[in-house]
Design a protein around this motif. Structure first.
Motif, short mmCIF file in Angstrom:
data_model
loop_
_atom_site.label_atom_id
_atom_site.label_comp_id
_atom_site.label_asym_id
_atom_site.label_seq_id
_atom_site.Cartn_x
_atom_site.Cartn_y
_atom_site.Cartn_z
N UNK A 140 -3.82 4.87 3.78
CA UNK A 140 -3.01 4.98 2.56
C UNK A 140 -3.91 4.89 1.33
N UNK A 141 -4.91 4.02 1.45
CA UNK A 141 -5.81 3.81 0.30
C UNK A 141 -6.54 5.12 -0.04
N UNK A 175 2.09 6.58 -7.01
CA UNK A 175 1.07 7.52 -7.48
C UNK A 175 1.50 8.96 -7.18
N UNK A 202 -6.10 14.08 -8.11
CA UNK A 202 -5.19 15.18 -8.48
C UNK A 202 -4.55 14.88 -9.84
N UNK A 203 -4.15 13.61 -10.02
CA UNK A 203 -3.53 13.18 -11.28
C UNK A 203 -4.50 13.40 -12.45
N UNK A 204 -5.76 13.07 -12.23
CA UNK A 204 -6.78 13.30 -13.26
C UNK A 204 -6.92 14.78 -13.57
N UNK A 231 0.83 -1.21 0.00
CA UNK A 231 0.00 0.00 0.00
C UNK A 231 0.87 1.26 0.00
N UNK A 262 -4.57 1.67 -8.85
CA UNK A 262 -5.65 1.76 -7.85
C UNK A 262 -6.72 0.71 -8.12
N UNK A 297 -5.54 8.17 0.70
CA UNK A 297 -4.57 9.14 0.18
C UNK A 297 -4.27 8.85 -1.28
N UNK A 298 -4.15 7.55 -1.62
CA UNK A 298 -3.86 7.17 -3.01
C UNK A 298 -5.02 7.59 -3.91
N UNK A 299 -6.23 7.37 -3.43
CA UNK A 299 -7.41 7.78 -4.23
C UNK A 299 -7.40 9.29 -4.46
N UNK A 316 -4.81 11.30 -4.46
CA UNK A 316 -3.74 11.63 -5.41
C UNK A 316 -4.14 11.28 -6.84
N UNK A 317 -4.89 10.22 -6.97
CA UNK A 317 -5.36 9.83 -8.32
C UNK A 317 -6.29 10.91 -8.88
N UNK A 364 3.49 14.74 -13.45
CA UNK A 364 2.43 15.44 -14.19
C UNK A 364 2.43 16.93 -13.89
N UNK A 380 -1.94 9.23 -15.86
CA UNK A 380 -3.19 9.08 -15.11
C UNK A 380 -3.70 7.64 -15.22
N UNK A 410 1.17 4.11 -2.91
CA UNK A 410 0.99 5.53 -2.61
C UNK A 410 2.18 6.35 -3.14
N UNK A 450 2.14 11.95 -9.88
CA UNK A 450 1.55 13.29 -9.73
C UNK A 450 2.62 14.36 -9.88
#
Lengths: 89, 174
Positions: free
Chosen positions: B26-27, A25, B36-38, A18, A69, B29-31, B33-34, A32, A62, A22, A29
């Motif tokens: 963490x999950x 990702x 933000x990435x989008x 996990x 995820x 936070x990762x979501x 950040x995803x 990007x 992305x 993180x 970011x």
């Protein structure tokens, strides 16, 4: 009625995976963010060819993050299902 | 302390509380950040769309007045390609006419023409951070602009004594 356990993944190495996800990702970011500012700089400088390449690269980043995820969520769903089945039996 | 309306059975058996009980996982936070990435990917796509749209805009032809009114080593400001974008017109000491967009490529302060003096060549100077641009090409020669893109040059056309701005030139590579 079966007793429900804690919500987080207790399998060995799950925490490290996990954390790694993180970090990856977060790195995507950062990349990007650099890509966006550089593209904006180039666009304001009159470069009209770069934005398409940069947009494709950013979309690729992305999708890479999304893939990570989605794989994690599916693995989690599988774990929950197998845990529920185990509790029933 | 238990919350009978929400808590599962195991919490009744192990009724401990922790300040970190509701911490962001963490999950989560990762979501985030995803997401933000989008947003970044969307931003890049919008720049591309903007680039496509601006390519279709024809460059306006704006009259700048009589060329003879501008003496060698002087300058003035005008707006190009629209009323909100400042530009600078310079008659160099050699007599050549050049025009550039006036916003410094560092932090958008206005640049001004500076004649050659005490050994220094003529240049376009940004007084905010002491940046200097080459008056012939618009490339940064000292200060923060040296590492950045050059000033956009504006194409000029002389019709008799009447001077016109006719378009933005593509920056030179290298």
């Amino acid at each position: 009625m079966p007793i429900r356990g804690p919500d987080h993944d207790l399998r060995p190495g799950a925490r490290a995976v996990a954390t790694a996800r993180l970090v990856v990702v977060a790195l995507i970011c950062s990349l990007q963010y650099w890509l966006l500012t550089s593209t904006m700089e180039a666009f304001h400088g009159g470069d009209r060819g770069l934005p398409l390449v940069a947009a494709l690269a950013s979309a690729g980043c992305f999708l890479l993050g999304l893939g990570l995820v989605v794989v994690a969520e599916r693995s989690e769903a599988r774990r929950c299902r197998s845990q529920t089945d185990g509790d029933r039996s | 302390m238990t919350r009978p309306d929400r808590d599962p059975k195991w919490r009744e058996d192990f009724p401990y509380e922790s300040d970190n009980d509701e911490h962001i996982t963490r999950r989560d936070a990762t979501r985030f950040l995803l997401l933000v990435s989008g947003g970044f990917a969307l931003g890049n796509s919008l720049i591309w769309v903007r680039a496509q749209l601006s390519e279709d805009d024809p460059a306006p032809r704006v009259e700048l007045g009589a060329a003879s009114q501008l003496a060698a080593g002087t300058w003035r400001v005008f707006a190009y390609p629209d009323a909100g974008t400042p530009a600078i017109l310079v008659r160099r000491e050699t007599g050549e006419l050049v025009a550039f967009q006036q916003k410094c490529t560092h932090l958008a302060c206005p640049v001004a023409y500076q004649r050659s003096e005490s050994g220094e060549g003529e240049c376009l100077r940004c007084h905010c951070h002491n940046g200097r641009f080459d008056v012939a090409s618009g490339h940064g020669i000292s200060g923060p602009p040296r590492e950045l893109r050059p000033l956009r040059r504006i194409a000029l056309e002389l019709d008799g004594d009447r001077l016109y701005a006719v378009g933005l030139l593509r920056p030179e590579r290298g």
